[in-house]
Design an enzyme around this catalytic site. Structure first.
Site, PDB file in Angstrom:
ATOM      1  N   GLY A  11       0.838  -1.212   0.000  1.00 24.59           N
ATOM      2  CA  GLY A  11       0.000   0.000   0.000  1.00 24.59           C
ATOM      3  C   GLY A  11       0.861   1.245   0.000  1.00 24.59           C
ATOM      4  N   ALA A  13       1.693   3.365  -2.141  1.00 26.61           N
ATOM      5  CA  ALA A  13       1.256   4.570  -2.849  1.00 26.61           C
ATOM      6  C   ALA A  13       0.125   5.291  -2.113  1.00 26.61           C
ATOM      7  CB  ALA A  13       0.792   4.199  -4.262  1.00 26.61           C
ATOM      8  N   GLY A  14      -0.305   4.745  -0.988  1.00 27.33           N
ATOM      9  CA  GLY A  14      -1.435   5.331  -0.253  1.00 27.33           C
ATOM     10  C   GLY A  14      -1.000   6.450   0.663  1.00 27.33           C
ATOM     11  N   ARG A  98     -19.805  -5.241   6.553  1.00 29.87           N
ATOM     12  CA  ARG A  98     -18.571  -5.504   7.304  1.00 29.87           C
ATOM     13  C   ARG A  98     -17.994  -6.876   6.931  1.00 29.87           C
ATOM     14  NH1 ARG A  98     -15.883  -4.026  11.892  1.00 29.87           N
ATOM     15  NH2 ARG A  98     -15.168  -5.768  13.163  1.00 29.87           N
ATOM     16  N   VAL A 129      -1.024  -3.422   9.475  1.00 34.47           N
ATOM     17  CA  VAL A 129      -1.668  -2.133   9.758  1.00 34.47           C
ATOM     18  C   VAL A 129      -3.044  -2.079   9.091  1.00 34.47           C
ATOM     19  CG1 VAL A 129      -1.434   0.372   9.455  1.00 34.47           C
ATOM     20  CG2 VAL A 129       0.594  -1.020   9.922  1.00 34.47           C
ATOM     21  N   ASP A 159      -3.564   3.698  18.798  1.00 38.89           N
ATOM     22  CA  ASP A 159      -4.529   3.783  19.902  1.00 38.89           C
ATOM     23  C   ASP A 159      -3.791   4.071  21.216  1.00 38.89           C
ATOM     24  OD1 ASP A 159      -6.791   2.658  18.163  1.00 38.89           O
ATOM     25  OD2 ASP A 159      -5.251   1.115  18.048  1.00 38.89           O
ATOM     26  N   ARG A 162      -2.696   7.620  21.258  1.00 36.78           N
ATOM     27  CA  ARG A 162      -3.863   8.493  21.494  1.00 36.78           C
ATOM     28  C   ARG A 162      -4.202   8.523  22.980  1.00 36.78           C
ATOM     29  NH1 ARG A 162      -7.163   5.834  16.401  1.00 36.78           N
ATOM     30  NH2 ARG A 162      -6.581   7.370  14.826  1.00 36.78           N
ATOM     31  N   HIS A 187      -8.306  -3.491  17.337  1.00 33.40           N
ATOM     32  CA  HIS A 187      -8.171  -2.120  16.826  1.00 33.40           C
ATOM     33  C   HIS A 187      -9.506  -1.740  16.189  1.00 33.40           C
ATOM     34  CE1 HIS A 187      -6.798   1.462  14.834  1.00 33.40           C
ATOM     35  NE2 HIS A 187      -7.158   0.963  13.679  1.00 33.40           N
TER      36      HIS A 187
END
Ligand code: NAX
Length: 327
Positions: A11, A13-14, A98, A129, A159, A162, A187
């Site tokens: 990922g 390029a994200g 979901r 991740v 988390d 945070r 998560h």
């Protein structure tokens, strides 16, 4: 100079990739004397974007960047990887259930697990991740039977960070003085941010705050829902803070957690704290010499034990939804 460490990043390029790659190439993750080779992976739809990121990496002329490979073939991206950071995942599309998201991502991570099993270094450290991170870690690990389960972890460090910041703001103290925070579980919004064991300058934070309603009605929900609050404010999900958490997670895993402290990682449950074996669960861990062990012996109140069960149940439901993808 030591020989370069190969870091595969999916990922790439994200938006997390855009905040992460430049910091790794600058030495923030492995230190100022450790050369790195970035093995960037993304899907064909993002290939042009990935090439643009590679051009920018070249334009930085990072002295520690010994090489960059950009590929849409995981066999190439994961080849001989010492570290694999699996960020790339399918975002939830409009109208997607979901369960559909779990399956779509489960397919990505089972395929990547099989390739890691074939071509990565045997001691590769794999950090997952991409969401749903805990269950994706489980699928990746199960599809890489030749690698030890201790090679895999899921990211709950954002988390954890945070939670540290919310506590620091409440105490009006520097965040760096706070130790022994925990975020238990998944998560997701069922996670349990727990400051009952946290300390500042050797004192228990709960003895300083004396404010149970703040913990229950502000601290816990604010940390649980922070990702959604960032999306609401920014119109995009957390990226720079996620990249920073990846760097923190990997540094602690490789170089060890600080003395008299621990961190939160999603690791395979061994039955500790009544969490049955077989799920990747956010636990307090101490890392040393590249290995992480779950901190034992913490007292958990019955009400927190109930909350642990809720987040565990959610992980079980997620695993049931992807059972068909397991070998
Ligand atoms: P972006 O949508 O900006 O980038 C995702 C990138 O992954 C894109 O370049 C896409 O082409 C690529 N991709 C899609 N499928 C792929 C596959 N099969 N193989 C390789 N690459 C693939 O998302 P971004 O904001 O960078 O977030 C990436 C993931 O991190 C998401 O799943 C997101 O939910 C998750 N997050 C996890 C966090 C955590 O704490 N565990 C926090 C941040 C973030 O929300």
């Amino acid at each position: 100079m030591p020989s370069p460490i190969r870091i595969a990043i999916t990922g790439a390029a994200g938006q997390i990739g855009y905040s992460l790659l430049f910091r790794i190439a600058a030495g923030d993750m492995l230190g100022n004397d450790q050369p790195v080779i970035l093995q960037l992976h993304d899907i064909p739809e993002s290939e042009d974007k990935l090439q643009g990121v590679v051009m920018e990496l070249q334009d930085c002329a990072f002295p520690l960047l010994s090489g960059t490979i950009a590929s849409t073939d995981p066999m190439q991206s994961f080849n001989q990887a010492d570290i694999a950071i699996l960020v790339g995942a399918r975002p939830r599309a409009k109208g997607m259930e979901r369960k559909d998201l779990l399956t779509a991502n489960g397919e990505i991570f089972s395929a990547q697990g099989r390739v890691l099993n074939q071509v990565a270094k045997r001691e590769v450290k794999v950090l997952v991740v991409g969401n749903p991170a805990n269950t994706n870690t489980y699928i990746t690990m199960r599809n890489a039977p030749d690698l030890s389960p201790s090679n895999f972890s899921a990211m709950l460090r954002l988390d954890h960070n945070r939670a540290l910041s919310q506590a620091a703001m409440k105490l009006e103290q520097p965040v760096g003085n706070i130790k022994k925070m925990i975020v238990w579980g998944n998560h997701s919004s069922t996670q349990l941010p727990d400051l009952t064991h946290a300390e500042i300058n050797g004192q228990r934070i709960i003895d300083l705050i004396h404010d149970a309603p703040w913990i229950e009605n502000y601290f816990i929900p604010t940390v649980q829902d922070r990702g959604a609050a960032v999306i609401e404010a920014r119109g995009l999900s957390s990226a720079a803070s996620a990249a920073n958490a990846i760097i923190n997670h990997m540094r602690d895993w490789i170089f060890g957690t600080k003395e008299n402290d621990w961190t939160t990682m999603g690791v395979l449950s061994d039955g500790s704290y009544g969490v049955p074996e077989g799920v990747f669960f956010g636990f307090p861990v101490i890392c040393q010499d590249g290995l992480c062990r779950i901190v034992q012996g913490l007292e958990i109140t019955p009400s927190y034990q109930d909350k642990l069960n809720i987040t565990y149940q959610e992980l079980l439901e997620e695993q049931n939804a992807i059972r068909h993808l397991l070998p």
